[in-house]
Write a protein that holds these residues in place. Structure first.
Motif, PDB file in Angstrom:
ATOM      1  N   ASN A   1       6.108   2.974  -2.352  1.00 15.94           N
ATOM      2  CA  ASN A   1       4.955   3.327  -1.526  1.00 15.94           C
ATOM      3  C   ASN A   1       3.790   2.388  -1.800  1.00 15.94           C
ATOM      4  OD1 ASN A   1       6.279   5.545  -0.444  1.00 15.94           O
ATOM      5  ND2 ASN A   1       5.552   6.906  -2.059  1.00 15.94           N
ATOM      6  N   ILE A   2       3.160   1.893  -0.744  1.00 18.78           N
ATOM      7  CA  ILE A   2       2.019   0.994  -0.867  1.00 18.78           C
ATOM      8  C   ILE A   2       0.880   1.580  -0.049  1.00 18.78           C
ATOM      9  CG2 ILE A   2       1.163  -1.341  -0.491  1.00 18.78           C
ATOM     10  CD1 ILE A   2       4.247  -2.130  -0.404  1.00 18.78           C
ATOM     11  N   ASP A   3      -0.164   2.059  -0.730  1.00 22.26           N
ATOM     12  CA  ASP A   3      -1.316   2.635  -0.053  1.00 22.26           C
ATOM     13  C   ASP A   3      -2.259   1.527   0.387  1.00 22.26           C
ATOM     14  OD1 ASP A   3      -0.620   5.359  -0.436  1.00 22.26           O
ATOM     15  OD2 ASP A   3      -1.336   5.256  -2.505  1.00 22.26           O
ATOM     16  N   ILE A   4      -2.755   1.618   1.620  1.00 17.61           N
ATOM     17  CA  ILE A   4      -3.796   0.726   2.119  1.00 17.61           C
ATOM     18  C   ILE A   4      -5.077   1.557   2.110  1.00 17.61           C
ATOM     19  CG2 ILE A   4      -4.554  -0.760   4.002  1.00 17.61           C
ATOM     20  CD1 ILE A   4      -1.892  -1.622   2.654  1.00 17.61           C
ATOM     21  N   VAL A   5      -6.034   1.175   1.262  1.00 18.13           N
ATOM     22  CA  VAL A   5      -7.208   2.011   1.019  1.00 18.13           C
ATOM     23  C   VAL A   5      -8.495   1.221   1.209  1.00 18.13           C
ATOM     24  CG1 VAL A   5      -5.927   3.467  -0.607  1.00 18.13           C
ATOM     25  CG2 VAL A   5      -7.250   1.532  -1.470  1.00 18.13           C
ATOM     26  N   ASP A   6      -9.611   1.973   1.285  1.00 15.62           N
ATOM     27  CA  ASP A   6     -10.924   1.350   1.321  1.00 15.62           C
ATOM     28  C   ASP A   6     -11.137   0.629  -0.015  1.00 15.62           C
ATOM     29  OD1 ASP A   6     -13.756   1.492   2.834  1.00 15.62           O
ATOM     30  OD2 ASP A   6     -14.050   1.590   0.660  1.00 15.62           O
ATOM     31  N   GLY A   7     -11.548  -0.628   0.057  1.00 14.84           N
ATOM     32  CA  GLY A   7     -11.668  -1.450  -1.140  1.00 14.84           C
ATOM     33  C   GLY A   7     -12.777  -1.055  -2.075  1.00 14.84           C
ATOM     34  N   ASP A   8     -13.800  -0.339  -1.609  1.00 14.01           N
ATOM     35  CA  ASP A   8     -14.893   0.082  -2.488  1.00 14.01           C
ATOM     36  C   ASP A   8     -14.665   1.467  -3.062  1.00 14.01           C
ATOM     37  OD1 ASP A   8     -16.130  -2.326  -2.018  1.00 14.01           O
ATOM     38  OD2 ASP A   8     -17.748  -1.512  -0.792  1.00 14.01           O
ATOM     39  N   SER A   9     -14.331   2.427  -2.208  1.00 10.27           N
ATOM     40  CA  SER A   9     -14.192   3.815  -2.661  1.00 10.27           C
ATOM     41  C   SER A   9     -12.787   4.146  -3.149  1.00 10.27           C
ATOM     42  CB  SER A   9     -14.565   4.772  -1.529  1.00 10.27           C
ATOM     43  OG  SER A   9     -13.597   4.688  -0.489  1.00 10.27           O
ATOM     44  N   GLY A  10     -11.788   3.404  -2.687  1.00  8.36           N
ATOM     45  CA  GLY A  10     -10.398   3.741  -3.000  1.00  8.36           C
ATOM     46  C   GLY A  10      -9.867   4.873  -2.140  1.00  8.36           C
TER      47      GLY A  10
ATOM     48  N   THR B   1       0.726   6.669   9.113  1.00 10.64           N
ATOM     49  CA  THR B   1      -0.648   6.415   9.542  1.00 10.64           C
ATOM     50  C   THR B   1      -1.448   7.681   9.828  1.00 10.64           C
ATOM     51  OG1 THR B   1       0.073   6.229  11.832  1.00 10.64           O
ATOM     52  CG2 THR B   1      -0.042   4.200  10.572  1.00 10.64           C
ATOM     53  N   ASP B   2      -0.886   8.862   9.636  1.00 11.25           N
ATOM     54  CA  ASP B   2      -1.594  10.085  10.017  1.00 11.25           C
ATOM     55  C   ASP B   2      -2.759  10.388   9.067  1.00 11.25           C
ATOM     56  OD1 ASP B   2       0.201  10.313  12.085  1.00 11.25           O
ATOM     57  OD2 ASP B   2       1.522  11.649  10.984  1.00 11.25           O
ATOM     58  N   GLU B   3      -2.460  10.940   7.915  1.00  9.97           N
ATOM     59  CA  GLU B   3      -3.496  11.298   6.943  1.00  9.97           C
ATOM     60  C   GLU B   3      -3.889  10.116   6.061  1.00  9.97           C
ATOM     61  OE1 GLU B   3      -5.009  14.297   6.810  1.00  9.97           O
ATOM     62  OE2 GLU B   3      -3.872  14.756   8.619  1.00  9.97           O
ATOM     63  N   ALA B   4      -2.957   9.240   5.792  1.00 15.70           N
ATOM     64  CA  ALA B   4      -3.213   8.079   4.955  1.00 15.70           C
ATOM     65  C   ALA B   4      -2.425   6.909   5.525  1.00 15.70           C
ATOM     66  CB  ALA B   4      -2.793   8.346   3.516  1.00 15.70           C
ATOM     67  N   PHE B   5      -2.949   5.736   5.326  1.00 22.04           N
ATOM     68  CA  PHE B   5      -2.341   4.510   5.836  1.00 22.04           C
ATOM     69  C   PHE B   5      -1.515   3.931   4.691  1.00 22.04           C
ATOM     70  CE2 PHE B   5      -3.675   0.201   7.972  1.00 22.04           C
ATOM     71  CZ  PHE B   5      -2.375  -0.014   8.366  1.00 22.04           C
ATOM     72  N   PHE B   6      -0.194   4.075   4.765  1.00 18.54           N
ATOM     73  CA  PHE B   6       0.615   3.463   3.715  1.00 18.54           C
ATOM     74  C   PHE B   6       1.898   2.889   4.284  1.00 18.54           C
ATOM     75  CE2 PHE B   6       2.166   7.864   3.392  1.00 18.54           C
ATOM     76  CZ  PHE B   6       3.523   7.712   3.219  1.00 18.54           C
TER      77      PHE B   6
ATOM     78  N   SER C   1     -16.036   0.480   4.156  1.00 17.95           N
ATOM     79  CA  SER C   1     -16.719  -0.574   3.390  1.00 17.95           C
ATOM     80  C   SER C   1     -16.499  -1.964   3.981  1.00 17.95           C
ATOM     81  CB  SER C   1     -16.233  -0.576   1.936  1.00 17.95           C
ATOM     82  OG  SER C   1     -14.897  -1.073   1.873  1.00 17.95           O
ATOM     83  N   GLY C   2     -15.511  -2.089   4.873  1.00 14.48           N
ATOM     84  CA  GLY C   2     -15.150  -3.409   5.391  1.00 14.48           C
ATOM     85  C   GLY C   2     -14.274  -4.185   4.434  1.00 14.48           C
ATOM     86  N   ARG C   3     -13.818  -3.516   3.383  1.00 10.26           N
ATOM     87  CA  ARG C   3     -12.981  -4.161   2.367  1.00 10.26           C
ATOM     88  C   ARG C   3     -11.713  -3.333   2.184  1.00 10.26           C
ATOM     89  NH1 ARG C   3     -15.814  -7.142  -1.647  1.00 10.26           N
ATOM     90  NH2 ARG C   3     -14.980  -5.803  -3.266  1.00 10.26           N
ATOM     91  N   LEU C   4     -10.578  -4.021   1.981  1.00 10.67           N
ATOM     92  CA  LEU C   4      -9.269  -3.377   1.883  1.00 10.67           C
ATOM     93  C   LEU C   4      -8.602  -3.674   0.548  1.00 10.67           C
ATOM     94  CD1 LEU C   4      -7.904  -4.604   5.309  1.00 10.67           C
ATOM     95  CD2 LEU C   4      -8.410  -2.231   4.763  1.00 10.67           C
ATOM     96  N   GLN C   5      -7.748  -2.749   0.139  1.00  9.18           N
ATOM     97  CA  GLN C   5      -6.877  -2.976  -1.011  1.00  9.18           C
ATOM     98  C   GLN C   5      -5.495  -2.418  -0.710  1.00  9.18           C
ATOM     99  OE1 GLN C   5      -8.706  -1.114  -4.406  1.00  9.18           O
ATOM    100  NE2 GLN C   5      -9.908  -2.933  -4.885  1.00  9.18           N
ATOM    101  N   ALA C   6      -4.482  -3.054  -1.280  1.00  9.80           N
ATOM    102  CA  ALA C   6      -3.119  -2.529  -1.289  1.00  9.80           C
ATOM    103  C   ALA C   6      -2.873  -2.029  -2.704  1.00  9.80           C
ATOM    104  CB  ALA C   6      -2.117  -3.614  -0.919  1.00  9.80           C
ATOM    105  N   ARG C   7      -2.475  -0.759  -2.824  1.00  7.29           N
ATOM    106  CA  ARG C   7      -2.303  -0.164  -4.153  1.00  7.29           C
ATOM    107  C   ARG C   7      -0.946   0.501  -4.283  1.00  7.29           C
ATOM    108  NH1 ARG C   7      -7.882   2.968  -5.714  1.00  7.29           N
ATOM    109  NH2 ARG C   7      -9.252   1.140  -5.620  1.00  7.29           N
ATOM    110  N   GLU C   8      -0.420   0.447  -5.492  1.00  6.87           N
ATOM    111  CA  GLU C   8       0.773   1.200  -5.805  1.00  6.87           C
ATOM    112  C   GLU C   8       0.420   2.676  -5.677  1.00  6.87           C
ATOM    113  OE1 GLU C   8      -0.660  -1.087  -7.718  1.00  6.87           O
ATOM    114  OE2 GLU C   8       0.811  -2.656  -8.088  1.00  6.87           O
ATOM    115  N   ASN C   9       1.349   3.478  -5.243  1.00  5.42           N
ATOM    116  CA  ASN C   9       1.070   4.876  -4.926  1.00  5.42           C
ATOM    117  C   ASN C   9       0.505   5.666  -6.095  1.00  5.42           C
ATOM    118  OD1 ASN C   9       0.942   7.108  -3.283  1.00  5.42           O
ATOM    119  ND2 ASN C   9       3.097   7.572  -3.414  1.00  5.42           N
ATOM    120  N   PHE C  10       1.078   5.569  -7.282  1.00  2.89           N
ATOM    121  CA  PHE C  10       0.638   6.391  -8.409  1.00  2.89           C
ATOM    122  C   PHE C  10       0.042   5.560  -9.532  1.00  2.89           C
ATOM    123  CE2 PHE C  10       3.962   9.010  -6.412  1.00  2.89           C
ATOM    124  CZ  PHE C  10       3.179  10.114  -6.110  1.00  2.89           C
TER     125      PHE C  10
END
Length: 154
Positions: free
Chosen positions: A18-27, A47-52, A91-100
């Motif tokens: 799983n790869i979460d796509i999140v807001d880069g400032d707030s997470g 893409t419903d509740e979270a973009f991953f 924030s206009g900034r993105l991050q890709a994060r491991e799920n856990f």
């Protein structure tokens, strides 16, 4: 013709793929609009509740973020899976994060806060299909390309 203005490639290794796509400032998770398409064709993106993004299984994955000046050209046919939609990035900034996982993550700056973005997401899996003497799954890499440009409300 639109131009690619910036890009970032990020390596992600997640036990569950799983790869979460999140807001880069707030997470915080981002929610992307889902066009009316058959869900079976898009098992690899939520893409419903979270973009991953969802890799086939535990494996190495690379996510490439791209910022475009307008709609990008069509992806090369080697990208086996594609999805299009829109997402608002506070924030206009993105991050890709491991799920856990937590820790430091590279941030991709889209340049504008709280803007709605059009996005094309493309995915493909690279496998060992060259040498029949070895198992086909010993070499497996998931690639994801996310192309963003400002949504035109016209």
């Amino acid at each position: 013709m639109a131009d690619c203005l910036a890009s970032l490639v990020y390596e992600v290794n997640d036990l569950y793929g799983n790869i979460d796509i999140v807001d880069g400032d707030s997470g915080d998770p981002l929610a992307a609009s889902l066009p009316t398409e058959t869900r079976d064709e898009h098992w690899w993106i939520e893409t419903d509740e979270a973009f991953f993004l969802l890799a086939n299984r535990e494996c190495c994955a690379y996510v490439r973020f791209e910022l475009w000046s307008g709609p990008p050209p069509a992806a090369d046919p080697s990208w086996q899976r594609s999805w299009s939609g829109r997402v608002r990035v506070p924030s206009g900034r993105l991050q890709a994060r491991e799920n856990f996982m937590s820790g430091d993550h590279e941030t991709f700056d889209l340049g504008c806060a709280d803007v709605e973005w059009s996005v094309h997401v493309h995915a493909k899996t690279l496998e060992n299909h060259f040498d029949p003497d070895f198992p086909p799954d010993i070499f497996r890499v998931e690639l994801f390309k996310l192309r963003f440009w400002r949504f035109d409300h016209r």
